[in-house]
Design a protein around this motif. Structure first.
Motif, PDB file in Angstrom:
ATOM      1  N   ASP A   1       0.814  -1.215   0.000  1.00 63.71           N
ATOM      2  CA  ASP A   1       0.000   0.000   0.000  1.00 63.71           C
ATOM      3  C   ASP A   1       0.846   1.263   0.000  1.00 63.71           C
ATOM      4  OD1 ASP A   1      -2.337  -1.378  -0.016  1.00 63.71           O
ATOM      5  OD2 ASP A   1      -2.594  -1.360   2.168  1.00 63.71           O
TER       6      ASP A   1
ATOM      7  N   ARG B   1      -2.843   4.577  -8.129  1.00 63.50           N
ATOM      8  CA  ARG B   1      -4.111   4.188  -7.500  1.00 63.50           C
ATOM      9  C   ARG B   1      -5.130   5.271  -7.734  1.00 63.50           C
ATOM     10  NH1 ARG B   1      -2.042  -0.033  -4.197  1.00 63.50           N
ATOM     11  NH2 ARG B   1       0.094   0.608  -3.797  1.00 63.50           N
ATOM     12  N   LYS B   2      -6.336   4.840  -8.082  1.00 65.05           N
ATOM     13  CA  LYS B   2      -7.408   5.813  -8.303  1.00 65.05           C
ATOM     14  C   LYS B   2      -8.590   5.442  -7.439  1.00 65.05           C
ATOM     15  CE  LYS B   2      -7.340   8.713 -12.161  1.00 65.05           C
ATOM     16  NZ  LYS B   2      -7.147   8.742 -13.595  1.00 65.05           N
ATOM     17  N   THR B   3      -9.276   6.449  -6.935  1.00 68.01           N
ATOM     18  CA  THR B   3     -10.499   6.203  -6.195  1.00 68.01           C
ATOM     19  C   THR B   3     -11.652   6.346  -7.178  1.00 68.01           C
ATOM     20  OG1 THR B   3      -9.414   7.294  -4.371  1.00 68.01           O
ATOM     21  CG2 THR B   3     -11.738   6.830  -4.099  1.00 68.01           C
TER      22      THR B   3
ATOM     23  N   THR C   1     -14.177   2.874  -4.227  1.00 68.39           N
ATOM     24  CA  THR C   1     -13.140   1.872  -4.004  1.00 68.39           C
ATOM     25  C   THR C   1     -11.844   2.322  -4.673  1.00 68.39           C
ATOM     26  OG1 THR C   1     -13.995   0.698  -5.921  1.00 68.39           O
ATOM     27  CG2 THR C   1     -14.578  -0.200  -3.760  1.00 68.39           C
ATOM     28  N   LYS C   2     -10.739   1.771  -4.177  1.00 71.16           N
ATOM     29  CA  LYS C   2      -9.441   2.094  -4.772  1.00 71.16           C
ATOM     30  C   LYS C   2      -9.080   1.041  -5.803  1.00 71.16           C
ATOM     31  CE  LYS C   2      -6.775   5.368  -2.372  1.00 71.16           C
ATOM     32  NZ  LYS C   2      -5.565   5.719  -1.617  1.00 71.16           N
TER      33      LYS C   2
END
Ligand code: ATP
Ligand code: ATP
Ligand code: MG
Ligand code: MG
Ligand code: MG
Ligand code: MG
Ligand code: MG
Length: 269
Positions: free
Chosen positions: A69, A217-219, A229-230
């Protein structure tokens, strides 16, 4: 007696080197395939770009990315991938060898594990090797320049290789004639050769070839679940433009949790 023997020998542990990385800096890990000009030949990579190989690199990087992460970004091109950790990451107490070897090992084993997903029946002839290094960047400017440097590298290499292989495969020049032809040319000249002689508009070449691949990473809104969600996405944008960094500045945001202790206790494990 077992316990005594253990403590008699245990002093050897003090020979281990503390390789904890400077706090509050972006950690970049870059891995690169060893002798991949040969590996590419041995596995019939198409020239100048084998899409299967690029996709396998991307999927291996994705496998690494989803495991940690603390990874902010990953950028890949040719046989290399760069992984950028958040500046406040305390993963493995920031120990360089732990970070580098774990990332490299996960990447390398994924490359082999997922080989058939992209190369189908074509045999993997021998285990590939990747080298790796760790670089620290203390400012956002340095980090952005690093990303620009790697993308400029794709651009220069890919334009040259596209021109070179068109001269050889379409233009029927020998490799050494093609090399001579391109010697001393600037980007504009290569664009013109491609356009005038081969009717190729370089800008229409696939973005993955021209720009490499960035993982972030995109939300996103997940309508099915009714929440955000990621997800990890691959993009092929132009990072040399400042516009890109304005739009994606959020990927560099990395707020330090208030009371995080970087080095709690001795660095052993
Ligand atoms: P080193 O061990 O020093 O890294 P190398 O042979 O791997 O040596 P690089 O500068 O890393 O040299 O270049 C990688 C080479 O791998 C490219 O020049 C190209 O020949 C080949 N290669 C890597 N990816 C691809 C691809 N997707 N399609 C075609 N060829 C590729
Ligand atoms: P870490 O990621 O911190 O290394 P770990 O779970 O790998 O965690 P280790 O101290 O390295 O912990 O111990 C390896 C463990 O793997 C052993 O405790 C055992 O459970 C298992 N293991 C490794 N090799 C074998 C083997 N040949 N047969 C059975 N179990 C094994
Ligand atoms: Mg190298
Ligand atoms: Mg290489
Ligand atoms: Mg390389
Ligand atoms: Mg273990
Ligand atoms: Mg062990």
């Amino acid at each position: 007696i077992h316990k005594m023997a253990k403590s008699t020998f245990e002093y050897v542990k003090t020979f281990e080197i503390n390789d904890a990385l400077l706090p509050n800096t972006w950690i970049v890990i870059r891995i690169d395939g060893k002798c991949f000009h040969k590996f590419a030949e041995d596995h019939n990579f198409s020239k100048p770009n084998d899409l299967r190989a690029l996709k396998l690199m991307n999927y291996s990087a994705f496998t690494v990315f989803k495991e940690f992460d603390d990874l902010l970004l990953a950028f890949g091109q040719s046989d290399e991938y760069s992984f950028v950790f958040k500046k406040h990451s305390t993963l493995y107490k920031r120990r360089a060898s732990k970070l580098l070897t774990t990332v490299n090992s996960k990447f390398s084993s994924s490359y082999v594990f997922y080989w058939n997903k992209y190369f189908g029946d074509q045999e993997l002839k021998y285990p590939p090797t990747f080298d790796g290094r760790v670089i620290l960047y203390p400012s956002e400017e340095n980090l952005v320049d690093y990303m620009k440097w790697r993308q400029a590298d794709v651009h220069i290499n890919n334009l040259y290789n596209t021109a070179f292989w068109n001269l050889v495969l379409q233009g029927k020049l020998t490799p050494s004639q093609a090399e001579k032809r391109l010697c001393g040319t600037v980007s504009a000249d290569k664009n013109e050769i491609l356009f005038k002689e081969f009717n190729i508009n370089y800008n229409n070449e696939p973005a993955i070839f021209r720009r490499g691949t960035l993982l972030i990473r995109k939300t996103t809104a997940n309508e099915k679940l009714g929440k955000t969600t990621k997800v990890i996405v691959d993009i092929h944008d132009d990072m040399l433009k400042d516009k890109f960094w304005k739009e994606h500045s959020v990927v560099l945001l990395d707020k330090c949790p208030k009371h995080s202790l970087l080095y709690e206790g001795p660095i052993t494990e």
